[in-house]
Design a protein around this motif. Structure first.
Motif, PDB file in Angstrom:
ATOM      1  N   PHE A 291      -1.412  -2.055  -0.400  1.00 58.63           N
ATOM      2  CA  PHE A 291      -2.402  -1.880   0.547  1.00 58.63           C
ATOM      3  C   PHE A 291      -2.891  -0.439   0.425  1.00 58.63           C
ATOM      4  O   PHE A 291      -2.006   0.569   0.383  1.00 58.63           O
ATOM      5  N   ARG A 292      -4.059   0.064   0.227  1.00 57.92           N
ATOM      6  CA  ARG A 292      -4.417   1.301   0.029  1.00 57.92           C
ATOM      7  C   ARG A 292      -4.567   2.257   1.234  1.00 57.92           C
ATOM      8  O   ARG A 292      -4.803   1.589   2.397  1.00 57.92           O
ATOM      9  N   TYR A 293      -3.946   3.340   1.358  1.00 59.09           N
ATOM     10  CA  TYR A 293      -3.814   4.189   2.374  1.00 59.09           C
ATOM     11  C   TYR A 293      -4.073   5.615   1.928  1.00 59.09           C
ATOM     12  O   TYR A 293      -3.415   6.480   1.164  1.00 59.09           O
ATOM     13  N   GLY A 294      -5.538   6.212   2.051  1.00 59.60           N
ATOM     14  CA  GLY A 294      -5.716   7.373   1.383  1.00 59.60           C
ATOM     15  C   GLY A 294      -5.921   7.139   0.017  1.00 59.60           C
ATOM     16  O   GLY A 294      -6.380   5.982  -0.459  1.00 59.60           O
ATOM     17  N   HIS A 296      -3.393   6.790  -2.039  1.00 60.32           N
ATOM     18  CA  HIS A 296      -2.248   6.133  -2.271  1.00 60.32           C
ATOM     19  C   HIS A 296      -2.379   4.360  -2.231  1.00 60.32           C
ATOM     20  O   HIS A 296      -3.005   3.950  -1.293  1.00 60.32           O
ATOM     21  N   VAL A 297      -1.319   3.671  -2.703  1.00 61.76           N
ATOM     22  CA  VAL A 297      -1.283   2.231  -2.664  1.00 61.76           C
ATOM     23  C   VAL A 297       0.263   2.245  -2.132  1.00 61.76           C
ATOM     24  O   VAL A 297       1.146   2.410  -2.763  1.00 61.76           O
ATOM     25  N   ILE A 298       0.230   1.380  -0.964  1.00 62.45           N
ATOM     26  CA  ILE A 298       1.570   1.342  -0.168  1.00 62.45           C
ATOM     27  C   ILE A 298       2.037  -0.054  -0.544  1.00 62.45           C
ATOM     28  O   ILE A 298       1.431  -1.053  -0.146  1.00 62.45           O
TER      29      ILE A 298
END
Length: 683
Positions: A291-294, A296-298
């Motif tokens: 999942f995208r967070y800013g 980054h991909v978490i």
């Protein structure tokens, strides 16, 4: 009979009084058969017509009587031929007796299925109920109908009657006969599982016959918890749900033509690879969701996703009551459900009835928290609206609508109408014309039938699809037929209604000045600024935003008004409004000082009007009012009488408080302040 299989007998009046509407009856019945071929291809269908010169039925052969009734098709599985059969119904020449036809149809169902298949046998009567029924050999007609209804109830036979309202002004129509037949049909509805629908138009006829049978399936069976010590047993069903087109399936023609049992199915498999270049396929255990967070991909594993799920407990819990006016109509989400008490629990029926009646009397609704099944990943908060029954044999219930959470609501602020100048609002004459237009286009004029009632209006998209699918089944090269006139009345304004209101339309059109909107030099589009919903920023509203990258940043000589509008529409900075106003002020002063002809004065006046309009919309009245005073003084100093004449002709005033709340100029002073013309000096 299979679990989901239905036995249906159509009873169609084809007597002389029905000839004018038989084409619409044929269309309605053909749509019913088409949908059965799609959704219920194992259903049985029989067809009986009455009002014919011919008599062909088993009761007439065995015991006599039951004349002028013709069994066109015995009860058997629906097929393509039955569609063509109902499209070519015979035209009868004698008056038909719907009670005799009803007995013939009921006899066919009983002999075919017996008493075992309760609730899966159905009679559908289509008539205008304008022809007399024969007197029974013994007893009264009421007693005869009551006996028929008792037998239908004992055999588990359902019935629906569709009555085309006859024109009582015709000399061939006897109102007493119609009243008697209506009474007999109401007796059937009271004493048996039957209902009667009255229709006036072909469009209502198309929607009156329920062409698709949907079995009632509960979404929830459990407790409505009032508090931990009081729970009511309830069942929840869907009340309104969107009907969609049948699911289209992928078809393969690779199977051998000789294989009669080929399913022609298409199976799809997906391969996951790290890159396009590699041929190595990743196994399921080597893949994980991210999942995208800013920037980054978490990554989150399936076990973590399972842990994150909200653990819920099945049930409905009452949270409280509120005034019905607090729940706005646009808060309703998704489909509508109906909450009914468990009929086997007498106390549940009484409790639901008591709560529903008190809620209706006090104009309250209930807010409930719902989880329909164990393990459900989300919680629903909804509103219960009381539904008090008018029939003694139907219990009171609730309608349930899902309510939104804060994240589900979309807030799009728009400028208030109070900010617009008085000249932009309708005057009394315009408002009266608009009121008259609304009244004349009423879809429910008394005493006529309401037009486009939801329960009697079919979906034209679905009906057109079924019609074309039936044509394609007979010929793969079938052309798309023209839109049926009856369906056009759903999507277009009724031509008869339009012709009757032409004078009202013309008056309405003449009461409002319509001007062509000049095209801007550069393409623009309507959009909202990318700001959080509910922001208090004054600029967070619908604006005209220039989509072109080469935004205008100055007011030029060639097209000053267009340049000004483009600048003031920019929202890529906070100072464009003030900059645009300042630029246009300078341009107006220059045009006034340089104007020696009427052409120059016209251009300056055009710019001044554009500036006034923009200052009203952008709530900058002070800037315009101060500039107007300055311009007036400038014209007096420079003795620019020709420009003052333009002012006088247009009656340009300051922006009063009624047009812009931020203005400090009262309405009476703004109206009196018209730029005065200087007297011409004699040479």
């Amino acid at each position: 009979m299979a679990r989901n299989r239905e036995g249906l007998v159509l009873l169609v009046d084809v007597g002389p009084a029905m000839h004018s509407v038989l084409p619409d009856v044929e269309k309605t019945c053909s749509i019913l058969m088409q949908k059965k071929l799609i959704y219920n291809k194992f259903d049985d269908v029989g067809i009986v017509v009455f009002g014919t010169q011919e008599t062909e039925n088993e009761l007439a052969r065995d015991i006599g009587g039951y004349d002028n009734i013709w069994v066109l098709r015995d009860i058997k599985v629906v097929d393509e031929h039955v569609v063509g059969r109902v499209k070519q119904l015979p035209r009868g020449s004698v008056a038909g007796d719907f009670l005799d036809a009803l007995i013939v149809g009921m006899d066919m169902l009983i002999k075919k299925y017996g008493a075992a298949e309760r609730g899966k046998k159905r009679l559908c009567l289509i008539t205008n109920a304008a022809c007399p029924t024969k007197d029974p050999f013994e007893g009264t007609k009421d007693e005869q109908v009551s006996a028929i209804a008792a037998k239908m109830a004992a055999e588990g036979i359902k019935m629906e009657s569709i009555v085309m309202k006859a024109d009582t002004s015709s000399v061939d129509v006897d109102e007493k006969i119609i009243e008697e037949n209506d009474h007999l049909l109401s007796l059937l509805s009271t004493n048996a599982i039957a209902k009667t629908v009255y229709v006036e138009s072909p469009l209502s006829l198309l929607g009156s016959l329920k062409t698709r049978r949907v079995a009632p399936v509960t979404l929830f069976r459990g407790d409505l918890e009032i508090n931990p010590s009081m729970k009511i047993k309830v069942w929840v069903y869907k009340k309104v749900a969107e009907e969609r087109l049948p699911t289209l399936q992928m078809y393969s023609d690779k199977a051998p033509p000789s294989d009669k049992f080929a399913k022609h199915e298409v199976k799809i498999d997906y391969d996951y690879k790290a890159t396009e270049e590699t041929s190595e396929v990743l196994a399921p255990e080597e893949r994980i969701k991210g999942f995208r967070y800013g920037p980054h991909v978490i990554p989150i594993s399936p076990d973590e996703m399972e842990t994150l799920k909200f653990k819920t407990e099945k049930g409905m819990k009452l949270l409280g009551f509120t005034d019905a006016s607090n729940i706005l109509r646009h808060y309703y989400m998704k489909d509508v459900n109906i909450v009914v008490p468990d009929s086997s629990k007498e106390k549940s029926v009484i409790a639901v009835s008591a709560i529903a009646r008190e809620m209706k009397q006090s104009n309250k609704v209930a807010i409930v928290r719902c989880v329909w099944r164990n393990g459900q990943g989300n919680v629903v908060v909804g509103v219960l609206t009381p539904n008090v029954s008018e029939r003694d044999d139907t219990p009171d219930s609730f309608y349930f609508n899902v309510l939104p959470f804060a994240e589900d609501i979309r807030e799009f602020p728009f400028p208030s109408f109070s900010r617009f100048p008085t000249s932009w609002k309708p005057d009394e004459q315009q408002q009266a014309v608009a009121d008259n237009l609304v009244k004349m286009l009423d879809l429910a004029p008394s005493p006529k039938e309401e037009v486009l009632k939801p329960e009697l209006t079919p979906n034209p998209v679905l009906q057109r699809f079924y019609e074309y699918l039936e044509l394609k089944s007979r010929s793969t090269d079938a052309a798309l037929p023209p839109m049926d006139e009856a369906f056009k009345r759903i999507m277009e304004q009724d031509p008869e209604l339009s012709s009757n209101t032409k004078s009202i339309m013309d008056t309405f059109r003449g009461s409002f000045e319509v001007k062509e909107n000049p095209k801007l030099r550069k393409a623009s589009k309507r959009m909202l600024r990318d700001k959080p919903s509910g922001s208090d920023d004054e600029d967070n509203r619908m604006i005209t935003y220039n989509a072109n990258e080469n935004n205008v940043d100055t007011v030029g000589d060639a097209n000053p008004v267009q340049d000004f509008e483009a600048m003031i529409s920019r929202r890529d900075g906070n100072d464009w409004i003030n900059k645009a106003i300042s630029e246009l002020k300078k341009r107006i002063v220059k045009l006034v000082e340089d104007s020696t002809t009427d052409e120059g004065g016209d251009k300056a006046l055009e710019c001044l009007l554009a500036l006034r309009k923009a200052c009203v919309l952008e709530q900058e009245p002070k800037q315009f009012n101060e500039f107007l005073n300055h311009l007036h003084e400038l014209c007096q100093e420079r003795k620019l009488s020709h420009f003052l004449e333009h002012f006088t002709s247009k009656k340009i005033t300051m922006i009063p408080k009624s047009e812009a709340p931020d203005s400090d100029v009262p309405d009476e002073e703004a109206g009196d302040f018209t730029v005065k013309q200087e007297p011409k000096l004699e040479s």
